[in-house]
Design a protein around this motif. Sequence first.
Motif, PDB file in Angstrom:
ATOM      1  N   ARG A   4     -20.121 -31.887  -9.466  1.00 41.30           N
ATOM      2  CA  ARG A   4     -21.118 -32.175  -8.439  1.00 41.30           C
ATOM      3  C   ARG A   4     -21.591 -30.919  -7.725  1.00 41.30           C
ATOM      4  N   GLU A  77     -24.271 -30.112 -10.259  1.00 41.76           N
ATOM      5  CA  GLU A  77     -25.573 -30.700  -9.925  1.00 41.76           C
ATOM      6  C   GLU A  77     -26.192 -29.955  -8.743  1.00 41.76           C
ATOM      7  N   TRP A  78     -25.337 -29.450  -7.857  1.00 45.10           N
ATOM      8  CA  TRP A  78     -25.752 -28.685  -6.683  1.00 45.10           C
ATOM      9  C   TRP A  78     -25.092 -27.310  -6.723  1.00 45.10           C
ATOM     10  N   LEU A  98     -25.469 -34.822  -0.331  1.00 48.21           N
ATOM     11  CA  LEU A  98     -25.645 -34.612  -1.766  1.00 48.21           C
ATOM     12  C   LEU A  98     -26.186 -35.852  -2.467  1.00 48.21           C
ATOM     13  N   ILE A 104     -33.831 -31.450  -2.431  1.00 47.08           N
ATOM     14  CA  ILE A 104     -33.710 -30.357  -3.405  1.00 47.08           C
ATOM     15  C   ILE A 104     -33.000 -29.151  -2.816  1.00 47.08           C
ATOM     16  N   ARG A 126     -30.275 -27.881  -5.352  1.00 45.65           N
ATOM     17  CA  ARG A 126     -30.028 -28.507  -6.642  1.00 45.65           C
ATOM     18  C   ARG A 126     -30.056 -27.460  -7.753  1.00 45.65           C
ATOM     19  N   ASN A 127     -29.218 -27.673  -8.733  1.00 43.93           N
ATOM     20  CA  ASN A 127     -29.160 -26.784  -9.886  1.00 43.93           C
ATOM     21  C   ASN A 127     -30.270 -27.193 -10.849  1.00 43.93           C
ATOM     22  N   ARG A 128     -31.411 -26.568 -10.687  1.00 46.52           N
ATOM     23  CA  ARG A 128     -32.594 -26.861 -11.496  1.00 46.52           C
ATOM     24  C   ARG A 128     -33.167 -25.552 -12.018  1.00 46.52           C
TER      25      ARG A 128
END
Length: 175
Positions: A4, A77-78, A98, A104, A126-128
């Motif tokens: 996460r 994810e973060w 979260l 974002i 966020r992990n983008r």
Amino acid sequence: MAVRLTAALIARDEEAHIGACLESLTGLVDEVVVVDTGSEDRTPQIAAGAGARVIPAPWQEDFACARNIGLAQAQGEWILYVDADERVSLTGDLDAVLSVPDAIAARVQFRASSRLTPYREHRLFRNRPDIRFRGVIHETIMPDVRRLTANGGGSIVDAPLAFEHLGYEGDLEAK
């Protein structure tokens, strides 16, 4: 098991600080990625001993580049980005933040020095692939976050995290 939250750090010769930093993240994050940019001290060994995944990367005179190497390795994810001379504490329900579907990025309470007033700083996102660090020095995610929020691509929230930065305490001659 899904990851996460990843703490992402860059470090070089931080043996005096990194152990306590990583200890402050215990129980808070699921994964720690440390990009070591050429330590000549025990920084990588201390980080690995604390359970961090250490990524050796030659220093390229570019803080954003070093941070982005860590993002490429992060599985969470973060992302919570932290400096080795910082301590992080939880002040509320992080899971609720979260879980905000359109969030974002998030601001944390940040104190750059014990002599200064805390303020909000964007340290969680966020992990983008469309959020990356920019800037050779004073690297930031804000150009990407601003672009995304301006286009209706998400919101910014406040996270119940407090950062204490210790790098500007005591003798600053080395800086």
